[in-house]
Scaffold this active site. Sequence first.
Site: not given
Ligand SMILES: N[C@@H](CCC(=O)N[C@@H](CS)C(=O)NCC(=O)O)C(=O)O
Length: 306
Positions: A45, A106, A108, A172
């Site tokens: 990530c 989610r 994250t 993204y």
């Molecule tokens: N916390 C932020 C950024 C962190 C983020 O997007 N992390 C991704 C990985 S790069 C993640 O953990 N995704 C888990 C998911 O989508 O289930 C968000 O919610 O967008």
Amino acid sequence: MTAQEVEGGRFVRQRNRFTETITADGGSGYPAESGRYRLFVSYACPWAHRTLIVRRLLGLEEVIGVGVVDPIRDERGWRFPDHDPVTGTVFLSELYLSSDPGFTGRYTVPCVWDTETGRLVTNDFPDITTMLETEFTAFHRPGAPDLYPVELRPEIDELNDLVYRTVNNGVYRAGFATAQDAYEEAFDALFATLDGLEERLAGRRYLLGDAVTEADVRLYPTLARFDAVYYSHFKCNLRRLADYPNLWGYARDLYSIPAFGETTDFDHIKRHYYVTHPTINPTRIVPKGPLLDWAAPHGRERLASG
Ligand SMILES: N[C@@H](CCC(=O)N[C@@H](CS)C(=O)NCC(=O)O)C(=O)O
């Protein structure tokens, strides 16, 4: 999809739910202390990668422990290869739900866990690095760099905003777009910024000059993933990183610093993206290439002013 939400063909990132902060004086209820907090990351990530770079640059490895999840995620979210040795959890979701049983977002990374109260403090990725830089100064190693110098903050913040919108999150927005115009908009903005950064880096070693700052920490994780993943998986293919002499030399220059190079795991990065997004890569085949020599001489020492 939720964190990877698409509205009218446009990728929209979810808001972060846990936004408390750890402060040097403890005024927030979470005082900066050694051994109290645990950082959860994935090497894949880019937002988590920033936090690992900063923790290492500042010498906080003994102050803040790290738990690393498996690179492959399914509908249950991130999980630990076995279980996290400190909290005993198998799925990251357990930490989110024990902190907030009503949580519906989610799960994250990166996120910071307080071992004392048994709660998640923050999953607010833009704040975690600056929190380590400004609230944990009492624990920084002797001679640690000032990654967020007060006099440079306006310029760093401005650059970070552009880089976040068009590069870090831009890839993204290109990759998860489900409408042609949304994809092209993100694609055009991404390469316009990269072209500008290429020029900026012609005359300076790092984004703000002679020293590494928070701005470099934020750009690097996207560059490290660019040719291996974003160029093909997210269709960001006007140019490769390797086609930009200054940006590519700059990325290798940073990679040669252990805090950057030793936190860059191309195996986790490739397996995560190609296997975890079946809407983009339904076969889950992980490409063998590209073969890039990240250790090749970059020659950028010449840009350091005496
Ligand atoms: N916390 C932020 C950024 C962190 C983020 O997007 N992390 C991704 C990985 S790069 C993640 O953990 N995704 C888990 C998911 O989508 O289930 C968000 O919610 O967008």
